[in-house]
Each structure stands twice: as structure tokens, then as C-alpha cells.
Design an enzyme around this catalytic site. Structure first.
Site, short mmCIF file in Angstrom:
data_model
loop_
_atom_site.label_atom_id
_atom_site.label_comp_id
_atom_site.label_asym_id
_atom_site.label_seq_id
_atom_site.Cartn_x
_atom_site.Cartn_y
_atom_site.Cartn_z
N LYS A 46 1.00 -1.29 -0.25
CA LYS A 46 0.12 -0.30 0.04
C LYS A 46 0.97 1.78 0.08
CE LYS A 46 -2.84 -2.12 2.82
NZ LYS A 46 -3.28 -2.75 4.71
N SER A 133 -7.75 3.46 9.82
CA SER A 133 -7.38 3.44 9.22
C SER A 133 -7.83 5.21 8.21
CB SER A 133 -5.97 3.75 9.10
OG SER A 133 -5.26 3.58 10.91
#
Ligand code: PNS
Length: 164
Positions: A46, A133
Site C-alpha cells: 500500500k 485508518s
């Protein structure tokens, strides 16, 4: 270091950034083991918002009240890292049923790769069960109020960013 009979647990994750849901898990998890290592995956595919160093700083800033908790980062296989740390437990949180499938896959794969390491799950605190998040970053980017969702130090760092 844990004593000879003590249990070390790894709480692995991206923590990009740490939320109050993570912090709740750290607090509750730290009461179950002798030593809890919160560890950031550093070679993630990511694209993180915060660098590993920034994420380690933010974690270090919030674990003060928990003397048996430390912060670290790792790359490679989690079970190999856990073995290097002398850990017998992997700690993960589950928020909703949607988390379950991925967590089950990981737990079973980790059991196959490292049979001596047990994954234990804690249910997220109900007041945190919708926090992630990813959503925190999205809400912040769109001008929404994130206070109460992340520790104040994280909110301050997000505000320092010109754009996210
Ligand atoms: O916060 P995240 O992104 O849900 O955490 C995922 C994490 C870091 C726990 C997972 O990606 C991981 O353990 N990666 C290490 C690589 C590994 O061991 N893979 C095989 C076992 S599934």
C-alpha cells in the site's frame, strides 16, 4: 525482555495512522501478556500516508502509559519476525464480520507457517468498531471532524500536512 515463563505478543499492522481503536486494543492486549510489541509492516504494497519513521514516532508518543508495550517495525514474514522476537502470540483486532474472512485467512496461513505461534483476537471496543485508518484519512481530507477518532498527536500531524 520477557522473563522465561512470560508471553510476548506481536500486534502487527499498518497503523497509517494509529487510531483510538488500535490504542484500545493495545491497552487491553497489554494486560493479557507480559510484553506487547506493536510492529509496523515496513515493506507494505500500500502507498502509506505516513513514513514508517513517522508512524513509529506516533505510536511511541501514545504508548507511554503502558510500560510493557514497545514499538518496532518489520519486513518479511510475520511468523519469522515473531520467532526472532521470541513471541508466542500474534494479536489482532476484529471490528465487524467483514474483518473475519481476511483475519481467518491470515491466522490459518500463519499457523501453517509457524505452528508454535497462536493468533488471538480481541473484539474492537464497540465505540471504536467503525473506525479505520482509511476512513479517518478520508474524513480528514474532506474536512470532517476526526477528534475522538485518533490520538491528539495524530490529529496534530494530520493538520500539519498541507494536503493528504
Ligand atoms: O493493518 P493491516 O494492513 O491489516 O495489517 C496487515 C499485516 C501487516 C498484519 C499483514 O499484512 C502481515 O502480517 N504482513 C506480513 C507478511 C506475511 O507474513 N504474510 C503472510 C501471512 S498472511
Amino acid at each position: 525482555m520477557a522473563n522465561a515463563s512470560g508471553h510476548t505478543a506481536i500486534y502487527p499492522g499498518s497503523f497509517d495512522p494509529i487510531t483510538n481503536g488500535h490504542l484500545d486494543l493495545i491497552e487491553r492486549g497489554s494486560r493479557l501478556v507480559d510484553r506487547l510489541v506493536v510492529s509496523i509492516l515496513s515493506n507494505d504494497n500500500k502507498q502509506p500516508l505516513f513514513s514508517v519513521e513517522e508512524r513509529m514516532e506516533m505510536l511511541s508518543e501514545v504508548i507511554g502509559p503502558f510500560p510493557n508495550v514497545e514499538v518496532d517495525c518489520f519486513d518479511g514474514l510475520l511468523v519469522d519476525y515473531a520467532a526472532r522476537k521470541g513471541a508466542t502470540v500474534i494479536l489482532r483486532g476484529i471490528r465487524a464480520i467483514s474483518d473475519y474472512e481476511f483475519e481467518l485467512q491470515m491466522a490459518l496461513m500463519n499457523r501453517r507457517l509457524g505452528p508454535g505461534i497462536e493468533t488471538i483476537f480481541l473484539m474492537a471496543g464497540e465505540e471504536y468498531s467503525y473506525i479505520s485508518s482509511r476512513l479517518v484519512k478520508e474524513v480528514f481530507r474532506l474536512g470532517g471532524n476526526i477528534s475522538g477518532l485518533v490520538p491528539p498527536t495524530v490529529e496534530a500531524r494530520l493538520r500539519k500536512r498541507k494536503s493528504i
